[in-house]
Write a protein that holds these residues in place. Structure first.
Motif, PDB file in Angstrom:
ATOM      1  N   SER A  13     149.177  13.360  40.088  1.00 26.66           N
ATOM      2  CA  SER A  13     148.760  14.098  41.275  1.00 26.66           C
ATOM      3  C   SER A  13     147.946  13.186  42.172  1.00 26.66           C
ATOM      4  CB  SER A  13     147.941  15.318  40.887  1.00 26.66           C
ATOM      5  OG  SER A  13     146.749  14.914  40.260  1.00 26.66           O
ATOM      6  N   CYS A  14     147.533  13.714  43.304  1.00 27.56           N
ATOM      7  CA  CYS A  14     146.902  12.876  44.313  1.00 27.56           C
ATOM      8  C   CYS A  14     145.396  13.095  44.424  1.00 27.56           C
ATOM      9  CB  CYS A  14     147.540  13.150  45.664  1.00 27.56           C
ATOM     10  SG  CYS A  14     147.224  14.811  46.281  1.00 27.56           S
ATOM     11  N   GLY A  15     144.877  14.136  43.783  1.00 30.59           N
ATOM     12  CA  GLY A  15     143.459  14.443  43.920  1.00 30.59           C
ATOM     13  C   GLY A  15     143.202  15.561  44.918  1.00 30.59           C
ATOM     14  N   GLY A  16     144.236  15.972  45.633  1.00 30.48           N
ATOM     15  CA  GLY A  16     144.086  17.061  46.599  1.00 30.48           C
ATOM     16  C   GLY A  16     143.707  18.368  45.943  1.00 30.48           C
ATOM     17  N   ILE A  64     145.377  22.792  34.984  1.00 25.03           N
ATOM     18  CA  ILE A  64     145.949  21.445  35.012  1.00 25.03           C
ATOM     19  C   ILE A  64     146.738  21.283  36.302  1.00 25.03           C
ATOM     20  CG2 ILE A  64     147.557  19.826  33.931  1.00 25.03           C
ATOM     21  CD1 ILE A  64     146.789  20.836  31.249  1.00 25.03           C
ATOM     22  N   ASN A  65     146.430  20.228  37.044  1.00 27.83           N
ATOM     23  CA  ASN A  65     147.237  19.926  38.221  1.00 27.83           C
ATOM     24  C   ASN A  65     148.017  18.644  37.979  1.00 27.83           C
ATOM     25  OD1 ASN A  65     145.825  17.538  39.651  1.00 27.83           O
ATOM     26  ND2 ASN A  65     144.125  18.923  39.205  1.00 27.83           N
ATOM     27  N   GLY A  91     148.575  24.171  41.431  1.00 27.16           N
ATOM     28  CA  GLY A  91     149.167  23.378  42.513  1.00 27.16           C
ATOM     29  C   GLY A  91     150.662  23.161  42.339  1.00 27.16           C
ATOM     30  N   SER A  92     151.276  22.656  43.403  1.00 21.74           N
ATOM     31  CA  SER A  92     152.731  22.491  43.447  1.00 21.74           C
ATOM     32  C   SER A  92     153.252  21.548  42.358  1.00 21.74           C
ATOM     33  CB  SER A  92     153.159  21.936  44.799  1.00 21.74           C
ATOM     34  OG  SER A  92     152.738  22.777  45.841  1.00 21.74           O
ATOM     35  N   PRO A 100     155.602  14.046  43.522  1.00 25.15           N
ATOM     36  CA  PRO A 100     156.005  13.036  42.526  1.00 25.15           C
ATOM     37  C   PRO A 100     157.373  13.351  41.929  1.00 25.15           C
ATOM     38  CG  PRO A 100     153.748  13.765  42.100  1.00 25.15           C
ATOM     39  CD  PRO A 100     154.299  14.660  43.179  1.00 25.15           C
ATOM     40  N   GLY A 101     157.764  14.630  41.953  1.00 26.84           N
ATOM     41  CA  GLY A 101     159.032  15.046  41.374  1.00 26.84           C
ATOM     42  C   GLY A 101     160.241  14.519  42.118  1.00 26.84           C
TER      43      GLY A 101
END
Lengths: 355, 108
Positions: A13-16, A64-65, A91-92, A100-101
């Motif tokens: 993930s990005c931290g968003g 968990i993100n 999150g998505s 990332p998917g």
């Protein structure tokens, strides 16, 4: 009585998503007053060993993100699942695979080759790549390995609830925390977000024609967008008709079309398919050659319609069947799972694309 | 997937076949991105009286699918062992599997 324990962890993930927790602002004080954070690597100094030392189910709820791509992420997801009574895909990325998917369009070797060899800024004459085990200074260091493809959290461990969004709207997190603390929860497998399409909440709904028809598909950065009219009617690729709301139309309010991070509506099996279907039918042409030309105005259909959900899509999810009988799975103890059926029935409020 | 529809302009429901055509054209572009052959999805206009066309199209499609075999998405392809990567002079560079031994090479 001790306060319920809460964990927060990030994978691919990005931290968003963490940012959305910080965005609770002073509301975080109420949260800290009501719960004990026992694991939150991005904000607090707890270690993996602290989690390992806990007894199973000791954490009341863990968020968990991030998607799952590496051996480390898989191990952490399994560990936290074991230690937590409730596991929320936050999150998505955790819910549907997220940005990332999109890497699932390529095989792992192509990705590694691009990153460690082919990009113009890469200087790697000896073709070094990270190895699981490397000898350094007489010792050995270990690195996680990458999986062949990106997975959603529920393709790796059973998930109890989903909170969509990139990042999830803070209001959804606040509402979810409140419901969890009050024990007022919908059936497991539910998405903790409204069941309506974004269009229904859209401040521009009144300007949406009954049948929006467009001559061209336009891209936001090449278009002067009218800040008051329905974006679909202006020819922008807005996924409002097919995407779950809960975000207070934040992007629309910023004069940008919905890019679909809220994911599928209930009873929709495939968000990307539904979005493509909704958008393509708006084209105001019946001529085959003309249609073909106009569709070129959407240069990246997969990245447009599956931007947040490729691993969770029908096409990719069938490679990763959920196994409710997996060890340590709380849901395996439910009667449905014992009977060999789906661990969770398909609920009206359930997750779109329930597999 | 074989999608059949009324000939354009010849449908009781008026616009469904046109919408299908628009969706189909965009879907084809998306299939290219997925690496799925376009021939696996076919859209044909077939009227109720065109039984012979149903037979012909179905046979053609079955034959084509036999040739294609199962779908293999790129991400599903079995990973070949990492191949040699061409260096500046076209010479293959062997993949290095261990970190450098001499300590002075390591920049701390």
């Amino acid at each position: 009585m001790s306060k319920p324990k809460v964990g927060f962890y990030w994978c691919a993930s990005c931290g968003g998503c963490e940012e959305s927790v910080v965005d609770l602002a002073e509301g975080i004080l109420d949260v800290v007053g009501a719960v004990d954070f026992v694991f939150f690597p991005v904000a607090m100094d707890f270690k993996r060993s602290d989690v390992v030392a806990m007894s199973d189910g000791e954490i009341a709820v863990c968020f968990i993100n991030g998607a799952i791509r590496s051996s480390e992420q898989r191990e952490m997801a399994e560990l936290l699942r074991r230690k937590s009574q409730l596991l929320v895909a936050y999150g998505s990325c955790a819910s549907q695979g997220g940005i990332p998917g999109l890497a699932n369009l390529y095989d792992l070797e192509s990705i590694l080759r691009a990153v460690y060899q082919e990009t113009p800024s890469t200087v790697n004459p000896e073709n070094v790549r990270p190895q699981a085990h490397s000898a350094v200074h007489g010792g050995e260091v270990e690195l996680p390995t990458l999986d062949a493809e990106v997975k959603t959290l529920d393709q790796v461990v059973p998930v109890d609830y989903y909170i969509p969004g990139c990042a999830p709207p803070t209001a959804l997190l606040a509402a979810a925390l409140k419901r969890i603390l009050a024990g007022d929860l919908p059936p497991k497998g539910s998405v903790l977000a409204p069941e309506t399409a974004l269009c229904q909440d859209c401040p521009r709904l009144e300007t949406k024609p009954e049948k929006p028809l467009v001559d061209h598909f336009k891209r936001p950065h090449l278009t002067a967008i009218d800040p008051s009219l329905c974006l679909l009617a202006q020819g922008l690729v807005c996924l409002g008709p097919s995407t779950r709301s809960g975000c207070d139309s934040a992007c629309i309010q910023g004069n940008m079309p919905c890019s679909g991070c809220g994911g599928a509506l209930p009873r929709t099996h495939d968000h990307g398919g539904a979005s493509l279907s909704a958008l393509a039918s708006l084209l105001n042409s019946d001529d085959e050659a003309e249609i073909e030309k106009r569709m070129d105005e959407i240069p990246d259909p997969v990245g447009t319609f599956y931007r947040y959900g490729l691993p969770g899509s029908l096409l990719f999810a069938r490679q990763a069947p959920r196994d409710p009988a997996a060890a340590g799975d709380a849901r395996a103890k439910t009667p449905a799972a014992k009977a060999g059926g789906e661990a969770e029935p398909a609920l009206a409020g359930g997750k779109g694309g329930e597999r | 997937v074989l999608i059949g529809g009324c000939h354009p302009g010849d449908c009781h429901y008026q616009e469904g076949n046109y919408k299908a055509l628009r969706r189909f054209k965009l879907l084809q572009k998306m299939l290219d991105q997925f690496g799925i052959e376009r021939d696996r999805v076919r859209l044909e206009w077939i009227a109720a009286s065109e039984g012979d066309k149903v037979q012909k199209v179905t046979n053609e499609m079955t034959e084509r699918l036999r040739e294609l075999g199962p779908i293999r998405l790129r991400s599903m392809q079995r990973l070949a062992p990492p191949g040699p990567v061409a260096g500046p002079g076209g010479e293959p560079i062997p993949l290095r599997t261990a970190a450098p031994k001499p300590a002075e090479e390591v920049v701390s």
